[in-house]
Design a protein around this motif. Structure first.
Motif, PDB file in Angstrom:
ATOM      1  N   GLU A   3      26.499  26.936  45.621  1.00 55.06           N
ATOM      2  CA  GLU A   3      27.665  26.096  45.385  1.00 55.06           C
ATOM      3  C   GLU A   3      27.513  24.703  45.990  1.00 55.06           C
ATOM      4  N   PHE A   4      26.804  24.580  47.106  1.00 52.99           N
ATOM      5  CA  PHE A   4      26.643  23.291  47.758  1.00 52.99           C
ATOM      6  C   PHE A   4      25.178  22.879  47.732  1.00 52.99           C
ATOM      7  N   ASN A  26      33.423  23.981  41.310  1.00 55.58           N
ATOM      8  CA  ASN A  26      34.453  23.632  40.327  1.00 55.58           C
ATOM      9  C   ASN A  26      33.864  23.166  39.007  1.00 55.58           C
ATOM     10  N   GLY A  27      32.578  23.351  38.796  1.00 59.11           N
ATOM     11  CA  GLY A  27      31.944  22.955  37.547  1.00 59.11           C
ATOM     12  C   GLY A  27      31.640  21.465  37.511  1.00 59.11           C
ATOM     13  N   SER A  28      31.470  20.940  36.315  1.00 60.05           N
ATOM     14  CA  SER A  28      31.141  19.525  36.133  1.00 60.05           C
ATOM     15  C   SER A  28      32.279  18.646  36.632  1.00 60.05           C
ATOM     16  N   GLN A  51      24.054  28.299  33.019  1.00 63.13           N
ATOM     17  CA  GLN A  51      23.069  29.132  32.335  1.00 63.13           C
ATOM     18  C   GLN A  51      21.653  28.787  32.775  1.00 63.13           C
ATOM     19  N   GLN A  52      21.382  27.486  32.921  1.00 64.71           N
ATOM     20  CA  GLN A  52      20.046  27.043  33.353  1.00 64.71           C
ATOM     21  C   GLN A  52      19.932  26.963  34.872  1.00 64.71           C
ATOM     22  N   ASP A  53      21.061  27.146  35.585  1.00 63.78           N
ATOM     23  CA  ASP A  53      21.115  27.072  37.043  1.00 63.78           C
ATOM     24  C   ASP A  53      20.641  25.702  37.537  1.00 63.78           C
TER      25      ASP A  53
END
Length: 67
Positions: A3-4, A26-28, A51-53
């Motif tokens: 996440e970070f 929180n996504g993009s 999906q691509q991480d």
């Protein structure tokens, strides 16, 4: 995906290297940060691809925005 993530970026105004922490939970996101050296606003656009991480970060000067 973590996440970070920490990234080192350069200010588009003065070239000063800045370390920033990106929170992908929180996504993009699109946000602004001030350069600690020249105090100009930096526009950051973070694109999260779960999906691509991967995280892609686009940086430009605030005055380059076209609306």
């Amino acid at each position: 995906m973590r996440e970070f993530t920490e990234k080192t970026v350069q200010c588009p105004h003065c070239g000063h290297a800045i370390r920033i922490t990106l929170d992908s939970s929180n996504g993009s996101q699109e946000f602004y940060d001030d350069c600690p050296a020249c105090c100009h606003a930096i526009h950051l656009n973070m694109m999260v691809d779960e999906q691509q991480d991967t995280i892609e970060l686009y940086i430009d000067a605030d005055d380059e925005q076209i609306f």
